[in-house]
Design a protein around this motif. Structure first.
Motif, PDB file in Angstrom:
ATOM      1  N   PRO A   1       0.837  -1.209   0.000  1.00  0.00           N
ATOM      2  CA  PRO A   1       0.000   0.000   0.000  1.00  0.00           C
ATOM      3  C   PRO A   1       0.865   1.250   0.000  1.00  0.00           C
ATOM      4  O   PRO A   1       2.013   1.242   0.458  1.00  0.00           O
ATOM      5  CB  PRO A   1      -0.795  -0.116   1.306  1.00  0.00           C
ATOM      6  N   SER A   2       0.324   2.324  -0.495  1.00  0.00           N
ATOM      7  CA  SER A   2       1.029   3.599  -0.507  1.00  0.00           C
ATOM      8  C   SER A   2       1.406   4.018   0.914  1.00  0.00           C
ATOM      9  O   SER A   2       0.622   3.866   1.854  1.00  0.00           O
ATOM     10  CB  SER A   2       0.146   4.666  -1.154  1.00  0.00           C
TER      11      SER A   2
ATOM     12  N   PHE B   1       3.453   2.729   3.046  1.00  0.00           N
ATOM     13  CA  PHE B   1       3.580   1.622   3.986  1.00  0.00           C
ATOM     14  C   PHE B   1       5.040   1.510   4.384  1.00  0.00           C
ATOM     15  O   PHE B   1       5.912   1.252   3.552  1.00  0.00           O
ATOM     16  CB  PHE B   1       3.089   0.331   3.332  1.00  0.00           C
ATOM     17  N   ASP B   2       5.352   1.705   5.668  1.00  0.00           N
ATOM     18  CA  ASP B   2       6.739   1.801   6.125  1.00  0.00           C
ATOM     19  C   ASP B   2       7.571   0.564   5.787  1.00  0.00           C
ATOM     20  O   ASP B   2       8.745   0.670   5.441  1.00  0.00           O
ATOM     21  CB  ASP B   2       6.783   2.042   7.637  1.00  0.00           C
ATOM     22  N   ALA B   3       6.970  -0.606   5.916  1.00  0.00           N
ATOM     23  CA  ALA B   3       7.731  -1.840   5.685  1.00  0.00           C
ATOM     24  C   ALA B   3       8.232  -1.945   4.247  1.00  0.00           C
ATOM     25  O   ALA B   3       9.207  -2.656   3.980  1.00  0.00           O
ATOM     26  CB  ALA B   3       6.876  -3.056   6.025  1.00  0.00           C
ATOM     27  N   GLU B   4       7.602  -1.233   3.325  1.00  0.00           N
ATOM     28  CA  GLU B   4       8.020  -1.298   1.926  1.00  0.00           C
ATOM     29  C   GLU B   4       9.461  -0.834   1.761  1.00  0.00           C
ATOM     30  O   GLU B   4      10.239  -1.445   1.011  1.00  0.00           O
ATOM     31  CB  GLU B   4       7.089  -0.446   1.065  1.00  0.00           C
ATOM     32  N   ASN B   5       9.840   0.242   2.441  1.00  0.00           N
ATOM     33  CA  ASN B   5      11.200   0.750   2.329  1.00  0.00           C
ATOM     34  C   ASN B   5      12.216  -0.267   2.825  1.00  0.00           C
ATOM     35  O   ASN B   5      13.284  -0.462   2.226  1.00  0.00           O
ATOM     36  CB  ASN B   5      11.347   2.058   3.116  1.00  0.00           C
ATOM     37  N   ASP B   6      11.899  -0.938   3.941  1.00  0.00           N
ATOM     38  CA  ASP B   6      12.829  -1.924   4.493  1.00  0.00           C
ATOM     39  C   ASP B   6      13.023  -3.094   3.540  1.00  0.00           C
ATOM     40  O   ASP B   6      14.155  -3.542   3.306  1.00  0.00           O
ATOM     41  CB  ASP B   6      12.311  -2.430   5.845  1.00  0.00           C
ATOM     42  N   VAL B   7      11.919  -3.616   3.002  1.00  0.00           N
ATOM     43  CA  VAL B   7      12.020  -4.753   2.091  1.00  0.00           C
ATOM     44  C   VAL B   7      12.734  -4.349   0.808  1.00  0.00           C
ATOM     45  O   VAL B   7      13.536  -5.106   0.252  1.00  0.00           O
ATOM     46  CB  VAL B   7      10.636  -5.348   1.798  1.00  0.00           C
ATOM     47  N   CYS B   8      12.462  -3.150   0.321  1.00  0.00           N
ATOM     48  CA  CYS B   8      13.129  -2.649  -0.879  1.00  0.00           C
ATOM     49  C   CYS B   8      14.645  -2.678  -0.708  1.00  0.00           C
ATOM     50  O   CYS B   8      15.368  -3.210  -1.560  1.00  0.00           O
ATOM     51  CB  CYS B   8      12.652  -1.225  -1.184  1.00  0.00           C
ATOM     52  N   ILE B   9      15.130  -2.142   0.391  1.00  0.00           N
ATOM     53  CA  ILE B   9      16.571  -2.110   0.612  1.00  0.00           C
ATOM     54  C   ILE B   9      17.115  -3.519   0.807  1.00  0.00           C
ATOM     55  O   ILE B   9      18.204  -3.857   0.319  1.00  0.00           O
ATOM     56  CB  ILE B   9      16.930  -1.211   1.806  1.00  0.00           C
ATOM     57  N   ASP B  10      16.357  -4.393   1.480  1.00  0.00           N
ATOM     58  CA  ASP B  10      16.789  -5.788   1.619  1.00  0.00           C
ATOM     59  C   ASP B  10      16.995  -6.425   0.252  1.00  0.00           C
ATOM     60  O   ASP B  10      17.951  -7.178   0.035  1.00  0.00           O
ATOM     61  CB  ASP B  10      15.750  -6.598   2.398  1.00  0.00           C
TER      62      ASP B  10
ATOM     63  N   ASP C   1      22.170 -10.293 -16.481  1.00  0.00           N
ATOM     64  CA  ASP C   1      22.289 -11.033 -15.221  1.00  0.00           C
ATOM     65  C   ASP C   1      22.006 -10.129 -14.025  1.00  0.00           C
ATOM     66  O   ASP C   1      22.632 -10.245 -12.964  1.00  0.00           O
ATOM     67  CB  ASP C   1      23.681 -11.668 -15.090  1.00  0.00           C
ATOM     68  N   ALA C   2      21.053  -9.210 -14.203  1.00  0.00           N
ATOM     69  CA  ALA C   2      20.681  -8.271 -13.146  1.00  0.00           C
ATOM     70  C   ALA C   2      19.526  -8.836 -12.316  1.00  0.00           C
ATOM     71  O   ALA C   2      18.732  -9.651 -12.787  1.00  0.00           O
ATOM     72  CB  ALA C   2      20.278  -6.926 -13.754  1.00  0.00           C
ATOM     73  N   VAL C   3      19.443  -8.383 -11.080  1.00  0.00           N
ATOM     74  CA  VAL C   3      18.345  -8.720 -10.180  1.00  0.00           C
ATOM     75  C   VAL C   3      17.517  -7.456  -9.983  1.00  0.00           C
ATOM     76  O   VAL C   3      18.068  -6.403  -9.624  1.00  0.00           O
ATOM     77  CB  VAL C   3      18.870  -9.236  -8.827  1.00  0.00           C
ATOM     78  N   ALA C   4      16.204  -7.537 -10.216  1.00  0.00           N
ATOM     79  CA  ALA C   4      15.375  -6.337 -10.190  1.00  0.00           C
ATOM     80  C   ALA C   4      14.102  -6.565  -9.392  1.00  0.00           C
ATOM     81  O   ALA C   4      13.572  -7.679  -9.339  1.00  0.00           O
ATOM     82  CB  ALA C   4      15.017  -5.909 -11.612  1.00  0.00           C
ATOM     83  N   HIS C   5      13.615  -5.483  -8.772  1.00  0.00           N
ATOM     84  CA  HIS C   5      12.278  -5.522  -8.187  1.00  0.00           C
ATOM     85  C   HIS C   5      11.516  -4.271  -8.590  1.00  0.00           C
ATOM     86  O   HIS C   5      12.094  -3.215  -8.844  1.00  0.00           O
ATOM     87  CB  HIS C   5      12.324  -5.703  -6.668  1.00  0.00           C
ATOM     88  N   PHE C   6      10.200  -4.426  -8.644  1.00  0.00           N
ATOM     89  CA  PHE C   6       9.305  -3.402  -9.169  1.00  0.00           C
ATOM     90  C   PHE C   6       8.225  -3.096  -8.130  1.00  0.00           C
ATOM     91  O   PHE C   6       7.496  -3.995  -7.708  1.00  0.00           O
ATOM     92  CB  PHE C   6       8.644  -3.874 -10.467  1.00  0.00           C
ATOM     93  N   HIS C   7       8.123  -1.849  -7.729  1.00  0.00           N
ATOM     94  CA  HIS C   7       7.123  -1.444  -6.745  1.00  0.00           C
ATOM     95  C   HIS C   7       5.757  -1.238  -7.412  1.00  0.00           C
ATOM     96  O   HIS C   7       5.673  -0.702  -8.525  1.00  0.00           O
ATOM     97  CB  HIS C   7       7.539  -0.133  -6.080  1.00  0.00           C
ATOM     98  N   MET C   8       4.695  -1.625  -6.692  1.00  0.00           N
ATOM     99  CA  MET C   8       3.334  -1.421  -7.191  1.00  0.00           C
ATOM    100  C   MET C   8       2.374  -1.385  -6.008  1.00  0.00           C
ATOM    101  O   MET C   8       2.507  -2.185  -5.072  1.00  0.00           O
ATOM    102  CB  MET C   8       2.956  -2.551  -8.153  1.00  0.00           C
ATOM    103  N   ASP C   9       1.439  -0.465  -6.034  1.00  0.00           N
ATOM    104  CA  ASP C   9       0.391  -0.374  -5.010  1.00  0.00           C
ATOM    105  C   ASP C   9      -0.826  -1.132  -5.513  1.00  0.00           C
ATOM    106  O   ASP C   9      -1.519  -0.650  -6.416  1.00  0.00           O
ATOM    107  CB  ASP C   9       0.046   1.085  -4.743  1.00  0.00           C
ATOM    108  N   PRO C  10      -1.132  -2.318  -4.970  1.00  0.00           N
ATOM    109  CA  PRO C  10      -2.240  -3.112  -5.509  1.00  0.00           C
ATOM    110  C   PRO C  10      -3.593  -2.441  -5.346  1.00  0.00           C
ATOM    111  O   PRO C  10      -4.526  -2.716  -6.110  1.00  0.00           O
ATOM    112  CB  PRO C  10      -2.151  -4.415  -4.706  1.00  0.00           C
ATOM    113  N   GLY C  11      -3.709  -1.545  -4.370  1.00  0.00           N
ATOM    114  CA  GLY C  11      -4.974  -0.849  -4.165  1.00  0.00           C
ATOM    115  C   GLY C  11      -5.294   0.163  -5.244  1.00  0.00           C
ATOM    116  O   GLY C  11      -6.436   0.622  -5.346  1.00  0.00           O
ATOM    117  N   ALA C  12      -4.310   0.498  -6.071  1.00  0.00           N
ATOM    118  CA  ALA C  12      -4.515   1.494  -7.127  1.00  0.00           C
ATOM    119  C   ALA C  12      -4.846   0.859  -8.472  1.00  0.00           C
ATOM    120  O   ALA C  12      -5.053   1.577  -9.452  1.00  0.00           O
ATOM    121  CB  ALA C  12      -3.264   2.363  -7.267  1.00  0.00           C
ATOM    122  N   HIS C  13      -4.903  -0.486  -8.529  1.00  0.00           N
ATOM    123  CA  HIS C  13      -5.087  -1.177  -9.800  1.00  0.00           C
ATOM    124  C   HIS C  13      -6.083  -2.317  -9.650  1.00  0.00           C
ATOM    125  O   HIS C  13      -6.284  -2.849  -8.546  1.00  0.00           O
ATOM    126  CB  HIS C  13      -3.745  -1.741 -10.295  1.00  0.00           C
TER     127      HIS C  13
END
Length: 209
Positions: free
Chosen positions: A23-24, A26-35, A169-181
């Motif tokens: 969700p927009s 959401f504090d835990a998002e930043n932690d998981v992103c950096i992980d 050979d890159a590792v990527a993650h993509f942020h998305m707010d499921p409540g907006a879609h």
């Protein structure tokens, strides 16, 4: 499968592309992103942020708060209104700056310009291709991108980008707010990723595809 925030990285060890649902504001998002950017390996990483929603300086502060040092090479593709605060990023030392890699900030002024965005990302991937480091990518966010382009256009772009990231050979993650879609949009993007991380107030679920 349910996980805690602390062991999401372990659960995704074999995933090269991850859809991070949260969700927009959401504090835990930043932690998981950096992980997912694996800051413990900073000295051997090329880190690329593609940012619609945060200033480049904000991205670097998030990294340094966890890693304590900049990565071996740092790049930010700053899209639209995020082309602003760049002082801290521009001041970082980059090992590849002398070898033809793009500078620390590449701006894409028009958020509709997916061709320009793809070119900017590709410049980093090519510039870092032979430096021996692992490349990790954060795309923040698909929700912002979908404010400017249709889902079908975004899907085609992401399909091509996924191939380029795989080739590098890159590792990527993509942020998305499921409540907006709607479900169709979320599942369309998920179909391009190896795993989906769903962050909620009551925990974290990880789904492999």
């Amino acid at each position: 499968m349910e996980f805690s925030h602390s062991n999401v990285e372990e659960a995704l060890a074999d995933a090269s592309s991850v859809l991070l649902l949260a969700p927009s504001l959401f504090d835990a998002e930043n932690d998981v992103c950096i992980d997912l950017l694996r800051p413990g390996d900073a000295a051997e990483e090329n880190v690329l942020w593609v940012s619609y929603t945060r200033s480049p300086d904000a991205q670097l502060r998030r990294w340094r708060a966890r890693a304590g040092a900049p990565p071996a090479n740092l790049g930010v593709v700053s899209v639209g209104e995020t082309v602003r605060s760049t002082g801290a990023v521009a001041g970082e030392t980059r090992a590849d700056a002398r070898r033809g890699a793009p500078g620390p900030i590449e701006a894409v002024a028009n958020p509709n310009d997916l061709t320009g965005l793809g070119i900017a990302i590709n410049e980093y991937l090519h510039g870092w291709e032979h430096n021996g480091n692992r490349t990790v990518v954060c795309f923040d966010s698909l929700t912002a991108m979908l404010q400017y382009v249709e889902l079908e256009t975004a899907y085609e772009f992401l399909h091509i980008l996924a191939g380029r990231l795989y080739a590098a050979d890159a590792v990527a993650h993509f942020h998305m707010d499921p409540g907006a879609h709607d479900t169709r949009a979320v599942e369309s993007v998920a179909s391009l990723c190896d795993a989906v991380v769903d962050l909620r107030e009551d925990g974290v679920s990880v789904r492999h595809r």
